[in-house]
Design a protein around this motif. Structure first.
Motif, short mmCIF file in Angstrom:
data_model
loop_
_atom_site.label_atom_id
_atom_site.label_comp_id
_atom_site.label_asym_id
_atom_site.label_seq_id
_atom_site.Cartn_x
_atom_site.Cartn_y
_atom_site.Cartn_z
N GLY A 234 0.82 -1.20 0.00
CA GLY A 234 0.00 0.00 0.00
C GLY A 234 0.85 1.25 0.00
N ARG A 235 0.55 2.19 0.90
CA ARG A 235 1.27 3.46 0.95
C ARG A 235 2.50 3.40 1.86
N GLY A 236 2.78 2.22 2.41
CA GLY A 236 3.90 2.12 3.34
C GLY A 236 4.78 0.93 3.07
N HIS A 237 5.61 0.61 4.05
CA HIS A 237 6.57 -0.48 3.93
C HIS A 237 6.63 -1.26 5.24
N ILE A 238 6.98 -2.53 5.10
CA ILE A 238 7.13 -3.38 6.27
C ILE A 238 8.46 -4.11 6.21
N SER A 239 8.88 -4.59 7.37
CA SER A 239 10.02 -5.50 7.47
C SER A 239 9.50 -6.81 8.06
N VAL A 240 9.92 -7.92 7.48
CA VAL A 240 9.48 -9.23 7.95
C VAL A 240 10.70 -10.10 8.17
N ARG A 241 10.80 -10.67 9.37
CA ARG A 241 11.85 -11.64 9.70
C ARG A 241 11.17 -12.93 10.11
N CYS A 242 11.56 -14.01 9.46
CA CYS A 242 10.98 -15.32 9.77
C CYS A 242 12.07 -16.29 10.21
N GLU A 243 11.75 -17.02 11.27
CA GLU A 243 12.51 -18.20 11.68
C GLU A 243 11.54 -19.38 11.58
N HIS A 244 12.00 -20.55 11.91
CA HIS A 244 11.11 -21.71 11.78
C HIS A 244 10.05 -21.75 12.86
N ASP A 245 10.24 -20.99 13.94
CA ASP A 245 9.26 -21.02 15.02
C ASP A 245 8.76 -19.65 15.44
N ALA A 246 9.11 -18.62 14.68
CA ALA A 246 8.66 -17.27 15.05
C ALA A 246 8.74 -16.35 13.85
N THR A 247 7.86 -15.34 13.87
CA THR A 247 7.83 -14.33 12.80
C THR A 247 7.74 -12.96 13.46
N THR A 248 8.52 -12.02 12.93
CA THR A 248 8.49 -10.64 13.43
C THR A 248 8.15 -9.70 12.29
N LEU A 249 7.17 -8.84 12.51
CA LEU A 249 6.80 -7.80 11.55
C LEU A 249 7.07 -6.44 12.16
N VAL A 250 7.73 -5.57 11.41
CA VAL A 250 7.96 -4.19 11.81
C VAL A 250 7.27 -3.29 10.80
N ASN A 251 6.46 -2.36 11.31
CA ASN A 251 5.81 -1.37 10.45
C ASN A 251 6.77 -0.21 10.24
N MET A 252 7.34 -0.11 9.05
CA MET A 252 8.32 0.94 8.74
C MET A 252 7.67 2.21 8.22
N SER A 253 6.34 2.27 8.19
CA SER A 253 5.63 3.39 7.59
C SER A 253 5.54 4.58 8.52
N ALA A 254 5.32 5.73 7.92
CA ALA A 254 5.17 6.96 8.71
C ALA A 254 3.74 7.17 9.16
N ASP A 255 2.77 6.71 8.36
CA ASP A 255 1.37 7.04 8.69
C ASP A 255 0.39 5.94 8.31
N VAL A 256 0.87 4.71 8.16
CA VAL A 256 -0.01 3.60 7.79
C VAL A 256 -0.02 2.58 8.92
#
Length: 432
Positions: free
Chosen positions: A383-405
């Motif tokens: 959409g109007r923003g960006h994310i960071s995704v880190r995956c391991e076999h037993d966990a997932t991390t999402l970071v919202n890198m957006s300014a206003d989304v």
């Protein structure tokens, strides 16, 4: 985007693919030759290029429907949304009554028809799966960008409706060559097919796409097509004995059919269960192809069905072949579909990112190969923003890198700057 991983091989492939794919892009206003092909290396003149990118042979000055639809997600991830929309509208606008509602197969970068594939309004290359895949491409772009133009634009809307309406009702292969209209992407088999598994699968995906674009009745159309396919069209055989096409005289054909075999599981048309698993084994065993273009679909097939190790095997094989000669000249790595699809396969396959930008939601169903302990890609555009995704076999991390989304993941809002880690959803095949 930036990548980090426990696997230096994944990093090498992704970084090479990003650089290589972007080298095939044109900014709008570029002046360049048109109608360049193997018989006219100098072309027939020059034109002002649209925002676009190579999708097809590097020795031709244009973009092709089949290549474009498979490269669209990678192009979005690399920031080429303007090119995606421009190119899609070229195809949609050309699907006129004069052309039998087929889009023109290939365009020069200035938006004119590429001469080697267009000889007149009743004599141009026509392959049925591409028509339906262009509808799916519109919905895919809508989910990634959230741009309402993919729903509201009158040219695109008319194309979607004509393709899934009058065109779908009459689309049949002639049994002749590509200038006569063929039912399959497999141009080399010589089989006189009236119906083919890749056209059926692409049609099914187009119906689902129409539902995703707000035409709810098409969900029922998709379900009925899938029922007919599994209970009637494919016969009773399994694996190599399953029907994957019908000739113009009504004879069912089995065995390996290249793309018309690959697309049936690629689009999730085969019902989940032993028959689907048997066909996946068959595709894996038979999947070698002379043309690297056909190989680029295989990672998508196996990521879709929760077989990441097999998908990774094919990604590695495609990358390893990049410096080998391509069947049409040049190197395999200079075939644009190779880098564009490797980019998308890391993000949508290994990480399992599935966006719904119009609704502000993201799903993540990571399917990491066993030998990749962890993988992170930051700067993924949704959409109007960006994310960071880190995956391991037993966990997932999402970071919202957006300014206003704000994104919603697993029902939880992730506001700008926030991160969230959860137990990995694990493999969640969405085909079958």
């Amino acid at each position: 985007m930036e990548i980090a991983s426990s696997s230096t091989e994944v990093v090498e492939i992704f970084e090479w693919a990003c650089r290589k794919a972007l080298s095939w892009a044109h900014t709008g206003g570029t002046i360049g030759p048109v109608n360049v092909d193997e018989t006219r290396p100098g072309g027939t003149g020059t034109g002002v290029y649209l925002p676009s990118y190579w999708a097809g042979y590097a020795h031709r000055s244009g973009f092709y429907a089949r290549d474009f639809v498979h490269q669209l997600t990678g192009a979005h991830l690399l920031g080429l949304d303007e090119a995606n929309l421009t190119m899609l509208k070229c195809f949609a606008a050309s699907a006129t009554p004069e052309h039998g509602h087929y889009p023109v197969w290939a365009f020069n970068f200035d938006g004119s028809y590429l001469a080697i594939d267009y000889r007149g309004p009743d004599r141009f290359v026509r392959e049925i799966p591409a028509v339906f895949e262009l509808v799916e491409a519109g919905e895919t772009a809508y989910r990634w960008t959230g741009d309402s133009v993919y729903v509201d634009d009158p040219v695109l809307h008319a194309f979607y409706r004509n393709t899934t309406g009058p065109f779908a009702a009459t689309a049949r292969g002639t049994g002749g060559g590509i200038f006569d209209g063929v039912a399959t992407y497999n141009e080399l088999s010589g089989e006189p097919l009236a119906e083919a598994g890749d056209a059926m699968a692409a049609r099914y995906a187009a119906y689902l796409a129409m539902a995703g674009l707000g035409h709810d009745s098409f969900a029922g159309e998709a379900a009925e097509l899938k029922r007919h396919f599994n209970q009637v069209w494919t016969g009773t055989g399994s694996g190599k004995d399953m029907i994957r096409g019908y000739t113009v005289d009504g004879r069912g054909v089995t065995g390996w059919g290249g793309e018309n075999s690959v697309f049936m599981p690629l689009k999730g048309l085969i019902d989940a269960g032993s028959r689907n698993e048997s066909y996946l084994d068959f595709v894996d065993a038979q999947g070698r192809a002379e043309n690297v273009e056909a190989l680029t679909y295989l990672p998508d097939v196996f990521f879709r069905h929760g077989r990441p190790d097999t998908a990774w095997k094919w990604m590695r094989e495609i990358f390893a072949a990049r410096n080998l000669p391509h069947v049409a000249g040049g190197l395999n790595g200079d075939y644009p579909e190779v880098p564009f699809t490797l980019v998308s396969q890391v993000v949508t396959g290994m990480l399992g990112v599935r966006p719904d930008a119009p609704r502000g939601t993201v799903e993540i169903h990571s399917t990491l190969p066993a030998e990749v302990d962890w993988l992170k890609v930051s700067g993924i555009p949704v959409g109007r923003g960006h994310i960071s995704v880190r995956c391991e076999h037993d966990a997932t991390t999402l970071v919202n890198m957006s300014a206003d989304v704000t994104y919603t993941w697993d029902g939880v809002p992730i506001r700008p700057g926030e991160r969230r880690t959860s137990d990995s959803p694990g493999p969640a095949p969405y085909g079958g």
